[in-house]
Design an enzyme around this catalytic site. Structure first.
Site, PDB file in Angstrom:
ATOM      1  N   LYS A   9       0.857  -1.185   0.000  1.00 51.17           N
ATOM      2  CA  LYS A   9       0.000   0.000   0.000  1.00 51.17           C
ATOM      3  C   LYS A   9       0.890   1.231   0.000  1.00 51.17           C
ATOM      4  O   LYS A   9       1.971   1.234   0.597  1.00 51.17           O
ATOM      5  CB  LYS A   9      -0.901   0.037   1.239  1.00 51.17           C
ATOM      6  CG  LYS A   9      -1.694   1.341   1.373  1.00 51.17           C
ATOM      7  CD  LYS A   9      -2.413   1.461   2.700  1.00 51.17           C
ATOM      8  CE  LYS A   9      -3.069   2.834   2.821  1.00 51.17           C
ATOM      9  NZ  LYS A   9      -3.768   3.013   4.109  1.00 51.17           N
ATOM     10  N   GLU A  69      -8.131  12.274  12.969  1.00 51.69           N
ATOM     11  CA  GLU A  69      -7.269  11.120  13.232  1.00 51.69           C
ATOM     12  C   GLU A  69      -6.289  11.364  14.372  1.00 51.69           C
ATOM     13  O   GLU A  69      -5.322  12.127  14.234  1.00 51.69           O
ATOM     14  CB  GLU A  69      -6.500  10.731  11.963  1.00 51.69           C
ATOM     15  CG  GLU A  69      -5.726   9.446  12.123  1.00 51.69           C
ATOM     16  CD  GLU A  69      -5.262   8.871  10.799  1.00 51.69           C
ATOM     17  OE1 GLU A  69      -4.384   8.001  10.819  1.00 51.69           O
ATOM     18  OE2 GLU A  69      -5.780   9.291   9.747  1.00 51.69           O
ATOM     19  N   GLU A 107      -7.324  -2.103   3.307  1.00 51.32           N
ATOM     20  CA  GLU A 107      -6.593  -0.866   3.577  1.00 51.32           C
ATOM     21  C   GLU A 107      -6.656  -0.527   5.063  1.00 51.32           C
ATOM     22  O   GLU A 107      -5.657  -0.129   5.674  1.00 51.32           O
ATOM     23  CB  GLU A 107      -7.190   0.272   2.741  1.00 51.32           C
ATOM     24  CG  GLU A 107      -6.496   1.607   2.947  1.00 51.32           C
ATOM     25  CD  GLU A 107      -7.128   2.735   2.141  1.00 51.32           C
ATOM     26  OE1 GLU A 107      -6.849   3.895   2.466  1.00 51.32           O
ATOM     27  OE2 GLU A 107      -7.899   2.444   1.203  1.00 51.32           O
ATOM     28  N   GLU A 143     -11.870  10.505  -4.472  1.00 51.71           N
ATOM     29  CA  GLU A 143     -11.712  10.482  -3.006  1.00 51.71           C
ATOM     30  C   GLU A 143     -10.955  11.715  -2.522  1.00 51.71           C
ATOM     31  O   GLU A 143     -11.333  12.332  -1.521  1.00 51.71           O
ATOM     32  CB  GLU A 143     -10.996   9.216  -2.568  1.00 51.71           C
ATOM     33  CG  GLU A 143     -10.759   9.151  -1.060  1.00 51.71           C
ATOM     34  CD  GLU A 143     -10.132   7.851  -0.609  1.00 51.71           C
ATOM     35  OE1 GLU A 143      -9.357   7.882   0.359  1.00 51.71           O
ATOM     36  OE2 GLU A 143     -10.406   6.800  -1.226  1.00 51.71           O
TER      37      GLU A 143
END
Length: 374
Positions: free
Chosen positions: A134, A181, A225, A361
Site C-alpha cells: 500500500k 485522526e 486498507e 476520493e
C-alpha cells in the site's frame, strides 16, 4: 478574550490554535522557549528536550513534517520538528463569530488532476510488481486570494465539531486543518490511537447515505486498507512497551461530506517526561498516510509523488511536563499564505485501486476546506 480572537490579534508572530472536540480551545501566543529538531531521531531528541523546556505548569506545542526535511519554498519557516513553550496560553470556548470578519471566496487553481491519475497508476503498478502492499498518494491544490487564517479556523471549528481544529502560525504563513485522526494521546497511563482508513462519500438522502456506509464496511478493498493500519498501530505500540487492550471491529466514522472506517486502539503505559513525543515517533508515519512496508512506501512517495508535503500528514499537538499529551495526524489541511492557500489530500492505493476513483476520493477530502473558503 476568546482563544481564536487572541490568535487573530497575534498575527505575524509564532502562534498556535488548538481546539479538540468537546473541549475548550487553546491559543499559544509567542515563544518563551523552543527547540528545532531534525534527523532520523528527531522525535526522541524532541522528547529529551521537552524535559528541559517544560515547567510544572507549562505545555509545549509541537509540529513535525511528514518527511525528515526542513521546509523550503512555501514551507520556509516550518522545520522538520518544532517544540515550543508559548509566552502565554489563552483557554476558552470558540465563539460563533470569534471576532473574524467574512471574506470573498478564493479562486481555485487545480492543475493536479492528470498528474495525480498518473501517480496513482504508477503506484498501482509498483503494488502489482510486489514492491509495495500500500502507498498513500497525495495531491496539492492552490486557491488564490487573501484570507485570514483565523477566519478559516473559525469556519472549520463550526463545521467539523467532531474533529480537532489546529493552526500553527509562523511569520506570515499559517498551517491550518480539521483532522479526525488521533496519532496518539496519553492521559495518565491510558494510551489511545485511531486507525482511520477506508473512505466513502456521503449520500444525497438518508437511504443513500446508509447504503454507502453498508458498502464501505463490507468492501474488501477498504477493509484491507484499514486492516493494514490497525495491525501497524498495534505492533508499533507493543514494541514501544504499551500493554494493549483488545481491539474491536471497525465502525463508520461520519463527517460532513465523507464516511471513514475507524478503529480505536487503546493500552496502558506508565507516563514519563517526553513519552507522548516518543510514542508519536514510534507511530509516524502510519500506513494511513504513508504505506506499507513503511520504508519502501516513504521512498516511493519521495521519488514519485511530486509535491512537497511539508507538515501535511505529519504529527501536530501538545505535551506537558509529565509526558502526557495529544498528537493528531495533520489531515484535511492547508497552508495559508499572504496570497492564498495550498490544500493537501491523499488516498491509499492498494491492489485494485482505480485512478479515477482515488482522484474522486481526494476531491471529497479537499472539499473539507474548500467548502468553507470558496
Amino acid at each position: 478574550m476568546m482563544p481564536l480572537e487572541a490568535f487573530a490579534e497575534w498575527a505575524g508572530g509564532d502562534r498556535v490554535f488548538w481546539c479538540p472536540p468537546g473541549d475548550d480551545a487553546m491559543a499559544g501566543l509567542g515563544v518563551a522557549r523552543a527547540v528545532e529538531v531534525d534527523g532520523p531521531w528527531r522525535f526522541d531528541v524532541a522528547a529529551t528536550a521537552a524535559a528541559d523546556l517544560l515547567g510544572d505548569r507549562d505545555i509545549a506545542f509541537a509540529g513535525f513534517s511528514f518527511a525528515d526535511q526542513e521546509g523550503t519554498g512555501a514551507w520556509a519557516g516550518y522545520p522538520s520538528g518544532w517544540l515550543a513553550v508559548p509566552e502565554r496560553v489563552v483557554r476558552g470556548p470558540v465563539a460563533a463569530d470569534s471576532g473574524c470578519r467574512s471574506v470573498d471566496g478564493l479562486r481555485v487553481q487545480d492543475g493536479s488532476r492528470a498528474s495525480y491519475r498518473d501517480a496513482v497508476k504508477r503506484a498501482a503498478e509498483a503494488i502489482e510488481a510486489g514492491e509495495l502492499a500500500k502507498v498513500v498518494v497525495a495531491r496539492e491544490v492552490e486557491a488564490g486570494g487573501a484570507i485570514e487564517p483565523a477566519v478559516v479556523l473559525a469556519r472549520l471549528a463550526s463545521r467539523f465539531e467532531s474533529c480537532t481544529v489546529f493552526g500553527f502560525g509562523r511569520g506570515r504563513s499559517c498551517f491550518v486543518g480539521a483532522t479526525p485522526e488521533i496519532l496518539v494521546e496519553l492521559h495518565g497511563d491510558l494510551v489511545t490511537t485511531t486507525a482511520v482508513a477506508g473512505t466513502a462519500p456521503r449520500g444525497a438522502t438518508p437511504v443513500e447515505d446508509a447504503i454507502n456506509v453498508e458498502q464501505l464496511v463490507s468492501d474488501p478493498k477498504e477493509q484491507a486498507e484499514h486492516r493494514y493500519v490497525v495491525d501497524y498501530l498495534r505492533t508499533r505500540l507493543a514494541l514501544a512497551g504499551v500493554e494493549l487492550d483488545p481491539t474491536g471491529e471497525p465502525r463508520a466514522l461520519t463527517l460532513p461530506g465523507i464516511h471513514h472506517l475507524s478503529t480505536t486502539v487503546t493500552g496502558r503505559i506508565a507516563p514519563r517526561p517526553g513519552l507522548a513525543l516518543r510514542l508519536a515517533g514510534a507511530l509516524h508515519p502510519s500506513p494511513a498516510v504513508g504505506g506499507t512496508p513503511s520504508l519502501f512506501a516513504q521512498r516511493w512517495i519521495a521519488d514519485h509523488e511530486g509535491i512537497d508535503r511539508g507538515w501535511y500528514a505529519g504529527p501536530v499537538g501538545w505535551i506537558d511536563h509529565r509526558g502526557c499529551g495529544s498528537f493528531y495526524v495533520a489531515l484535511r489541511s492547508a497552508l495559508v499564505g499572504p496570497e492564498g492557500l495550498r490544500l493537501f489530500a491523499g488516498a491509499g492505493i492498494v491492489a485494485g485501486s482505480d485512478p479515477e476513483q482515488e482522484l474522486i476520493e481526494t476531491d471529497i477530502k479537499l472539499a473539507a476546506i474548500l467548502d468553507v473558503v470558496t
